[in-house]
Design an enzyme around this catalytic site. Structure first.
Site, PDB file in Angstrom:
ATOM      1  N   ASP A   1       2.569   9.063 -14.212  1.00 15.13           N
ATOM      2  CA  ASP A   1       1.325   8.386 -14.596  1.00 15.13           C
ATOM      3  C   ASP A   1       1.230   8.429 -16.112  1.00 15.13           C
ATOM      4  OD1 ASP A   1      -2.044   8.305 -13.273  1.00 15.13           O
ATOM      5  OD2 ASP A   1      -1.303   7.611 -15.227  1.00 15.13           O
TER       6      ASP A   1
ATOM      7  N   ARG B   1      -2.509  -2.014  -4.043  1.00 10.59           N
ATOM      8  CA  ARG B   1      -2.817  -3.442  -3.860  1.00 10.59           C
ATOM      9  C   ARG B   1      -1.487  -4.146  -3.633  1.00 10.59           C
ATOM     10  NH1 ARG B   1      -7.164  -2.130  -2.848  1.00 10.59           N
ATOM     11  NH2 ARG B   1      -9.206  -2.728  -3.750  1.00 10.59           N
TER      12      ARG B   1
ATOM     13  N   ASP C   1       0.151  -1.145   3.697  1.00 10.61           N
ATOM     14  CA  ASP C   1      -1.223  -1.320   4.183  1.00 10.61           C
ATOM     15  C   ASP C   1      -1.910  -2.452   3.410  1.00 10.61           C
ATOM     16  OD1 ASP C   1      -4.374   0.066   3.680  1.00 10.61           O
ATOM     17  OD2 ASP C   1      -3.644  -0.483   5.673  1.00 10.61           O
TER      18      ASP C   1
ATOM     19  N   GLU D   1      -2.676 -11.260   0.937  1.00  5.92           N
ATOM     20  CA  GLU D   1      -3.819 -10.961   1.814  1.00  5.92           C
ATOM     21  C   GLU D   1      -4.900 -12.033   1.694  1.00  5.92           C
ATOM     22  OE1 GLU D   1      -4.111  -6.232   1.337  1.00  5.92           O
ATOM     23  OE2 GLU D   1      -6.015  -7.165   1.869  1.00  5.92           O
TER      24      GLU D   1
ATOM     25  N   HIS E   1      -4.865  -3.197   5.774  1.00  7.20           N
ATOM     26  CA  HIS E   1      -5.692  -2.704   4.674  1.00  7.20           C
ATOM     27  C   HIS E   1      -6.803  -1.788   5.193  1.00  7.20           C
ATOM     28  CE1 HIS E   1      -7.344  -3.782   0.398  1.00  7.20           C
ATOM     29  NE2 HIS E   1      -7.578  -2.518   0.719  1.00  7.20           N
TER      30      HIS E   1
END
Ligand SMILES: NC(=O)c1ccc[n+]([C@@H]2O[C@H](COP(=O)([O-])OP(=O)(O)OC[C@H]3O[C@@H](n4cnc5c(N)ncnc54)[C@H](O)[C@@H]3O)[C@@H](O)[C@H]2O)c1
Ligand SMILES: O=C(O)[C@H](O)[C@H](O)COP(=O)(O)O
Length: 374
Positions: A160, A222, A246, A251, A268
């Site tokens: 990160d 996402r 997921d 989408e 999701h």
């Protein structure tokens, strides 16, 4: 009279937003999140919008509106909100940061352990090759997932660039890609121009080429963080790679061609627990109260209240007990049942899951319970 337009998928909306809790006359108009349009705002002139991730908050929705003062998104992600525009318009915005961090972390652990049950024992004390869990994005969810992994004695390779180096933020992205047994993505969707290191298509052909074919990839962030076209090409080359999605780049439609190549696919719902959704509603209620309270009690004299405790049934599930009985995990959460439901929703003629069916699976989803991390 305060007018609120709200996404009907907001959990316990009316338990929180009513004339007793707000001590003020209100009308709550709830509708599908995708129906919250400029026309609806024109018709109802709401003071408040309470949304979830399917409502785009931007100039197209708000340029002709002068009534909205507060927008609350009962979600962690905010990529559906043009926050710069909202601020420019002098509207207050709040999301529900961290509300479902345990839910998503537990979804990821469920996927890994149901696909690779041998990982229950692949830890630093019982194995000379403990599981290496790669985590990209070490915010609320990524750092929570790391806690579960470390609790099982796994190794965490975390990346990160916007967090300080730490016991979990300890690797370059290339090291995570090349050396992890499993990689889980927990970044926001950011585009070029919105971040120095945009995450759009972060997992593309180059990234996939750096991942051994035995490395499992999990995306609950996402969909567009992963290039779907590049993932398909990778899976054609490496059919043995296990991929859990997921979230999907296009989408709410999902291509059957992609679904056929995924190991686990769910609509999701990684954050869809009673605790996660309730926390989301509680957090935007609290933000709403703070926002209106700051404007002086004359508008709304409200006491802040923790309704969540009253709305949550007792929770008998404890991580410490689950760890002792690994075979119980599928009984606690059968992730493969969610996978089957999505696959059964494929419209053969369209060669895809249709958006309306994807939305219906989410609307009708039976909210899981979080296990208590103790
Ligand atoms: N599938 C679901 O049901 C579900 C539920 C909740 C959240 N989400 C998604 O998960 C995302 C992460 O949630 P969170 O609560 O951890 O958010 P967060 O904001 O707490 O953490 C995101 C982290 O990503 C890091 N990051 C940003 N750009 C990066 C980059 N280029 N490379 C590596 N790290 C980067 C940030 O520094 C931050 O620490 C949300 O933005 C949302 O889109 C999905
Ligand atoms: O960002 C989030 O909190 C999650 O992705 C959440 O699951 C979004 O759910 P939705 O608003 O689409 O119901």
């Amino acid at each position: 009279m305060l007018t609120i337009i709200a996404d009907s998928n907001i959990a316990h909306l009316h338990d929180y937003f009513n004339e007793q809790t707000l001590n003020h006359p209100i009308q709550v108009i709830s509708m599908a999140g995708r129906d919250i349009t400029a026309d609806a705002l024109q018709q109802y002139q709401p003071d408040v919008l309470l949304i979830r991730s399917v409502t785009q908050i931007d100039a197209k929705l708000l340029d002709t509106n002068q009534s909205v003062k507060f927008i609350g998104s009962a979600t962690i992600g905010t990529d559906h909100v043009n926050e710069g525009y909202v601020s420019l318009r002098g509207m207050r915005f709040a999301n529900a940061a961290g509300c479902s961090k345990h839910s998503v972390a537990q979804y990821v652990m469920s996927a890994i352990l149901q696909l690779r049950p041998e990982y229950w024992a692949s830890n630093t004390s019982q194995s000379d090759k403990p599981v290496k869990l790669g985590i990209i994005g070490l915010g609320n969810i990524g750092s929570t997932l790391a806690r579960y992994a470390l609790d099982l004695g796994w190794e965490v390779l975390g990346y990160d660039p916007f967090q300080s180096a730490s016991v979990i933020n300890n690797a370059s992205v290339d090291k995570v890609l090349a050396q992890s047994d499993v990689i889980s993505l927990h970044v926001p969707l950011t585009l070029t121009g919105h971040s120095e290191l945009p995450t759009y298509h972060m997992i593309d052909a180059d990234a996939l080429a750096k991942m051994p074919s035995t490395t499992m990839l999990i995306n609950t962030s996402r969909g567009a963080v992963v290039s779907e076209a590049d993932l398909l090409a990778d899976l054609n080359q490496n059919p043995e790679r296990q991929v859990v999605l997921d979230v999907f780049e296009n989408e709410p439609t999902v291509s059957a061609e992609l679904l056929d190549k995924l190991t686990i696919a769910t609509p999701h719902i990684a954050g869809y627990t009673l605790e996660g959704k309730l926390r989301g509603t509680q957090m935007i209620f609290d933000a709403f109260v703070r926002s209106y309270g700051e404007k002086g009690a004359d508008i709304l004299s409200i006491k802040q209240t923790d309704l969540m405790a009253d709305l949550l049934p007792a929770n008998p599930y404890h991580w410490s007990q689950l760890k002792q009985l690994p075979e119980k995990l599928p009984q606690f959460y059968d992730i493969k049942a969610d996978d089957r439901q999505l696959r059964d929703s494929v419209n053969e003629q369209a060669g895809a899951v249709l958006g309306t069916d994807f939305d219906a699976l989410r609307k009708n989803y039976t909210l899981r319970r979080e296990w208590l991390f103790d």
